[in-house]
Design a protein around this motif. Sequence first.
Motif, PDB file in Angstrom:
ATOM      1  N   GLY A 149       0.280  20.829  -8.557  1.00  0.00           N
ATOM      2  CA  GLY A 149      -0.164  19.727  -9.408  1.00  0.00           C
ATOM      3  C   GLY A 149       0.729  18.502  -9.318  1.00  0.00           C
ATOM      4  O   GLY A 149       0.378  17.426  -9.810  1.00  0.00           O
ATOM      5  N   THR A 150       1.892  18.656  -8.674  1.00  0.00           N
ATOM      6  CA  THR A 150       2.799  17.522  -8.493  1.00  0.00           C
ATOM      7  C   THR A 150       2.155  16.460  -7.607  1.00  0.00           C
ATOM      8  O   THR A 150       1.551  16.773  -6.577  1.00  0.00           O
ATOM      9  N   GLN A 151       2.263  15.216  -8.016  1.00  0.00           N
ATOM     10  CA  GLN A 151       1.785  14.102  -7.209  1.00  0.00           C
ATOM     11  C   GLN A 151       2.970  13.237  -6.781  1.00  0.00           C
ATOM     12  O   GLN A 151       3.924  13.070  -7.542  1.00  0.00           O
ATOM     13  N   LEU A 152       2.919  12.740  -5.592  1.00  0.00           N
ATOM     14  CA  LEU A 152       3.951  11.823  -5.119  1.00  0.00           C
ATOM     15  C   LEU A 152       3.330  10.743  -4.252  1.00  0.00           C
ATOM     16  O   LEU A 152       2.233  10.913  -3.718  1.00  0.00           O
ATOM     17  N   GLU A 153       4.032   9.637  -4.162  1.00  0.00           N
ATOM     18  CA  GLU A 153       3.568   8.511  -3.371  1.00  0.00           C
ATOM     19  C   GLU A 153       4.603   8.162  -2.313  1.00  0.00           C
ATOM     20  O   GLU A 153       5.806   8.231  -2.567  1.00  0.00           O
ATOM     21  N   LYS A 154       4.130   7.788  -1.162  1.00  0.00           N
ATOM     22  CA  LYS A 154       5.003   7.341  -0.092  1.00  0.00           C
ATOM     23  C   LYS A 154       4.454   6.026   0.451  1.00  0.00           C
ATOM     24  O   LYS A 154       3.240   5.870   0.601  1.00  0.00           O
ATOM     25  N   SER A 155       5.367   5.104   0.719  1.00  0.00           N
ATOM     26  CA  SER A 155       4.974   3.801   1.241  1.00  0.00           C
ATOM     27  C   SER A 155       5.799   3.502   2.492  1.00  0.00           C
ATOM     28  O   SER A 155       6.904   2.953   2.401  1.00  0.00           O
ATOM     29  N   PRO A 171       0.821  -1.223   0.000  1.00  0.00           N
ATOM     30  CA  PRO A 171       0.000   0.000   0.000  1.00  0.00           C
ATOM     31  C   PRO A 171       0.852   1.269   0.000  1.00  0.00           C
ATOM     32  O   PRO A 171       1.965   1.289   0.516  1.00  0.00           O
ATOM     33  N   VAL A 172       0.290   2.311  -0.611  1.00  0.00           N
ATOM     34  CA  VAL A 172       0.962   3.605  -0.664  1.00  0.00           C
ATOM     35  C   VAL A 172      -0.020   4.701  -0.243  1.00  0.00           C
ATOM     36  O   VAL A 172      -1.231   4.534  -0.310  1.00  0.00           O
ATOM     37  N   ASN A 173       0.538   5.820   0.194  1.00  0.00           N
ATOM     38  CA  ASN A 173      -0.237   7.040   0.406  1.00  0.00           C
ATOM     39  C   ASN A 173       0.084   7.973  -0.745  1.00  0.00           C
ATOM     40  O   ASN A 173       1.254   8.208  -1.058  1.00  0.00           O
ATOM     41  N   GLN A 174      -0.948   8.494  -1.391  1.00  0.00           N
ATOM     42  CA  GLN A 174      -0.753   9.355  -2.561  1.00  0.00           C
ATOM     43  C   GLN A 174      -1.130  10.790  -2.209  1.00  0.00           C
ATOM     44  O   GLN A 174      -2.170  11.042  -1.583  1.00  0.00           O
ATOM     45  N   PHE A 175      -0.266  11.723  -2.631  1.00  0.00           N
ATOM     46  CA  PHE A 175      -0.465  13.131  -2.294  1.00  0.00           C
ATOM     47  C   PHE A 175      -0.375  13.996  -3.550  1.00  0.00           C
ATOM     48  O   PHE A 175       0.236  13.626  -4.541  1.00  0.00           O
ATOM     49  N   GLU A 176      -1.022  15.179  -3.463  1.00  0.00           N
ATOM     50  CA  GLU A 176      -0.941  16.156  -4.557  1.00  0.00           C
ATOM     51  C   GLU A 176      -0.752  17.551  -3.968  1.00  0.00           C
ATOM     52  O   GLU A 176      -1.375  17.901  -2.952  1.00  0.00           O
ATOM     53  N   LYS A 177       0.096  18.325  -4.618  1.00  0.00           N
ATOM     54  CA  LYS A 177       0.338  19.696  -4.167  1.00  0.00           C
ATOM     55  C   LYS A 177      -0.675  20.630  -4.816  1.00  0.00           C
ATOM     56  O   LYS A 177      -0.829  20.653  -6.034  1.00  0.00           O
TER      57      LYS A 177
END
Length: 240
Positions: free
Chosen positions: A211-217, A160-166
């Motif tokens: 608009g940048t998206q990143l994922e952290k796991s 699983p990951v957490n997805q974020f957007e600026k």
Amino acid sequence: PLHGYYPQAARIGHKGDFITAPELTPVFGEIIAAWSLLYWQQAKLSNHIHIAELGPGTGSLMRDIVDTIGIIGPAFFGKPPKLSASMVEISEQFYSGARKTFYVELIKKRSLLNKISQNSNYLSRVGLHKCRFNWYSLLDNVPNDKPTMYILNEFFDALPVNQFEKTKDRGWIEIMIDVDADVDKLFYTTYKTGKSMVLDHDKDLESLPVGTQLEKSPISEDIVRTLVKRIAEVEGSFDN
């Protein structure tokens, strides 16, 4: 472990939802085996080769690796190497299929304990090329007492990951999935969460455009740290 995507049905293979390289050809496993033997030889380790795979699935990749090492290993060591394999798996679906891959006629009856996730080492058998196969429910349960080659083929992809957007007005937000109970439908939504607020204060992310998206796991990061620590203590390597 009990109600997720993988435990419910056979997901990998021609009858599943997708297929991976080890299911198509043994070449992938053969290459990893050759690389492992070369590493073992150059590092001047003993002729006891221990391989640990996280998320072995159907067992196809481990079978090909062990089979190849069993065949060409004597050319590297002058004698057949001692083989052992640790399989970190909690899916009964995968266990049931993989045990046939390695043991075939060696297993005469079902040996699976009812609650895999509650047992540290729930099966141990000798199979292909006299390799000792051990099944574990968690990486932490695998003994770290010998040099080990860790295999993680597409393992991190399943975590699983957490997805974020600026955003311009709200800073970093977390993208999540919610359910509309009235129509029984899933949909994307966004929230300002504690995890997203941590990103708001990360100076390394300040220059990223809106608009940048990143994922952290976090679980992936924990596993990598564990692997690095294990290898530093006893020696070995890992292939992802």
